[in-house]
Design a protein around this motif. Structure first.
Motif, PDB file in Angstrom:
ATOM      1  N   THR A 166       0.856  -1.181   0.000  1.00  0.00           N
ATOM      2  CA  THR A 166       0.000   0.000   0.000  1.00  0.00           C
ATOM      3  C   THR A 166       0.897   1.238   0.000  1.00  0.00           C
ATOM      4  N   PRO A 167       0.331   2.407  -0.237  1.00  0.00           N
ATOM      5  CA  PRO A 167       1.153   3.617  -0.119  1.00  0.00           C
ATOM      6  C   PRO A 167       1.814   3.736   1.255  1.00  0.00           C
ATOM      7  N   GLU A 168       1.087   3.332   2.293  1.00  0.00           N
ATOM      8  CA  GLU A 168       1.648   3.425   3.639  1.00  0.00           C
ATOM      9  C   GLU A 168       2.841   2.491   3.794  1.00  0.00           C
ATOM     10  N   LEU A 169       2.722   1.271   3.266  1.00  0.00           N
ATOM     11  CA  LEU A 169       3.827   0.329   3.363  1.00  0.00           C
ATOM     12  C   LEU A 169       5.031   0.831   2.573  1.00  0.00           C
ATOM     13  N   LEU A 170       4.798   1.321   1.356  1.00  0.00           N
ATOM     14  CA  LEU A 170       5.919   1.812   0.563  1.00  0.00           C
ATOM     15  C   LEU A 170       6.650   2.934   1.287  1.00  0.00           C
ATOM     16  N   GLY A 171       5.898   3.770   1.984  1.00  0.00           N
ATOM     17  CA  GLY A 171       6.522   4.855   2.731  1.00  0.00           C
ATOM     18  C   GLY A 171       7.515   4.383   3.768  1.00  0.00           C
ATOM     19  N   THR A 172       7.301   3.189   4.314  1.00  0.00           N
ATOM     20  CA  THR A 172       8.221   2.666   5.332  1.00  0.00           C
ATOM     21  C   THR A 172       9.519   2.153   4.716  1.00  0.00           C
ATOM     22  N   TYR A 173       9.567   2.027   3.408  1.00  0.00           N
ATOM     23  CA  TYR A 173      10.777   1.591   2.717  1.00  0.00           C
ATOM     24  C   TYR A 173      11.584   2.764   2.162  1.00  0.00           C
ATOM     25  N   LEU A 174      11.029   3.959   2.234  1.00  0.00           N
ATOM     26  CA  LEU A 174      11.727   5.133   1.718  1.00  0.00           C
ATOM     27  C   LEU A 174      12.799   5.601   2.702  1.00  0.00           C
ATOM     28  N   ASP A 175      13.737   6.408   2.212  1.00  0.00           N
ATOM     29  CA  ASP A 175      14.790   6.952   3.079  1.00  0.00           C
ATOM     30  C   ASP A 175      14.205   7.776   4.215  1.00  0.00           C
ATOM     31  N   THR A 176      13.030   8.357   3.994  1.00  0.00           N
ATOM     32  CA  THR A 176      12.408   9.242   4.977  1.00  0.00           C
ATOM     33  C   THR A 176      11.469   8.513   5.931  1.00  0.00           C
ATOM     34  N   ALA A 177      11.528   7.202   5.967  1.00  0.00           N
ATOM     35  CA  ALA A 177      10.634   6.425   6.849  1.00  0.00           C
ATOM     36  C   ALA A 177      10.682   6.983   8.271  1.00  0.00           C
ATOM     37  N   GLY A 178       9.499   7.200   8.842  1.00  0.00           N
ATOM     38  CA  GLY A 178       9.411   7.726  10.198  1.00  0.00           C
ATOM     39  C   GLY A 178       9.299   9.232  10.267  1.00  0.00           C
ATOM     40  N   LEU A 179       9.535   9.932   9.157  1.00  0.00           N
ATOM     41  CA  LEU A 179       9.413  11.384   9.128  1.00  0.00           C
ATOM     42  C   LEU A 179       8.037  11.782   8.598  1.00  0.00           C
TER      43      LEU A 179
END
Length: 248
Positions: free
Chosen positions: A169-182
């Motif tokens: 999901t978009p939310e899951l992909l966000g956790t794989y980005l360099d900015t995860a947690g921001l």
């Protein structure tokens, strides 16, 4: 501007500002100076901006300092840029740490010298528990590369069974980005008058407000930062919905 004064039409406050620091070379050229002097003055603008951000209550500041495309620049200019980063860390790290600034560096480590990587790692480790300001430096960074790397890691996890295709999901992909947690930026500022993103935070800026400033980065000031925030405050963020001011 008071820390508590930041509020836009929908009641939300500005807490994450991202900046494309553009125009060092043109600033120098217009003054008949070498590009290296423009970069040196750009570091001074960076210092001013970090200090102003803390004073204004910004909790997250993300700066685009060196893109993965900048490798095409002359070798001497690249060496100058890396030298400035080294000097900035050596000169400012203790003060940043004292003032509660947490440093994070995003981007790929490929092509960076071992001593520079150690310096970055030491700065991140020293400041990891600070909470006054989260300072993220996008260094050797390109957003398309970041998204591709995230997609590759997701594919690897699907392949090994730790993630299923239906989990993506978009939310899951966000956790794989360099900015995860921001948090995603509320406001993007770009200096120099250019009207483009230049491969910066393409995913994260989906619903951010943009302010383009017709001033080269070395001349960026606290007053211009406040003016950009004032402009942000006059807007109504809709996130794909209808305006809080109108149902139209």
């Amino acid at each position: 501007m008071d820390k508590l004064a930041w509020q836009v039409a929908d009641g939300s406050s500005t807490r994450h500002v991202a900046i494309i620091m553009d125009g060092n070379g043109r600033w120098a050229a217009e003054r008949g100076l070498p590009r290296s002097e423009g970069h040196r003055q750009g570091v001074e603008a960076l210092r001013r901006t970090v200090e102003a951000s803390r004073d204004l209550g910004i909790t997250h500041l993300t700066l685009y300092s060196f893109s993965s495309e900048n490798w095409s620049r002359p070798k001497q200019e690249i060496n100058d840029l890396f030298g400035l980063l080294r000097r900035f860390v050596r000169r400012d790290l203790a003060e940043l740490h004292k003032n509660g600034v947490k440093i994070r560096v995003i981007g790929t480590r490929a092509g960076l010298d071992a001593d520079l990587l150690r310096m970055i790692d030491d700065a991140v480790e020293l400041t990891k528990d600070n909470t006054e300001l989260n300072l993220t430096i996008a260094f050797n960074y390109g957003s398309r590369d970041e998204i591709a790397r995230a997609a590759r890691r997701i594919a690897e996890d699907v392949s090994n069974g730790s993630v299923t295709a239906s989990d993506v999901t978009p939310e899951l992909l966000g956790t794989y980005l360099d900015t995860a947690g921001l948090p995603d930026p509320d406001l993007l500022i770009r200096t120099s008058g250019e009207l483009r993103l230049s491969n910066f935070l393409l995913w994260q800026l989906a619903y951010s407000e943009f302010v383009f400033v017709d001033v080269y980065w070395p001349d960026f000031s606290r007053e211009l930062l406040e003016a950009a925030i004032d402009e942000y405050q006059r807007r109504s963020r809709r996130f794909g919905g209808t305006s809080t001011r109108s149902a139209g």
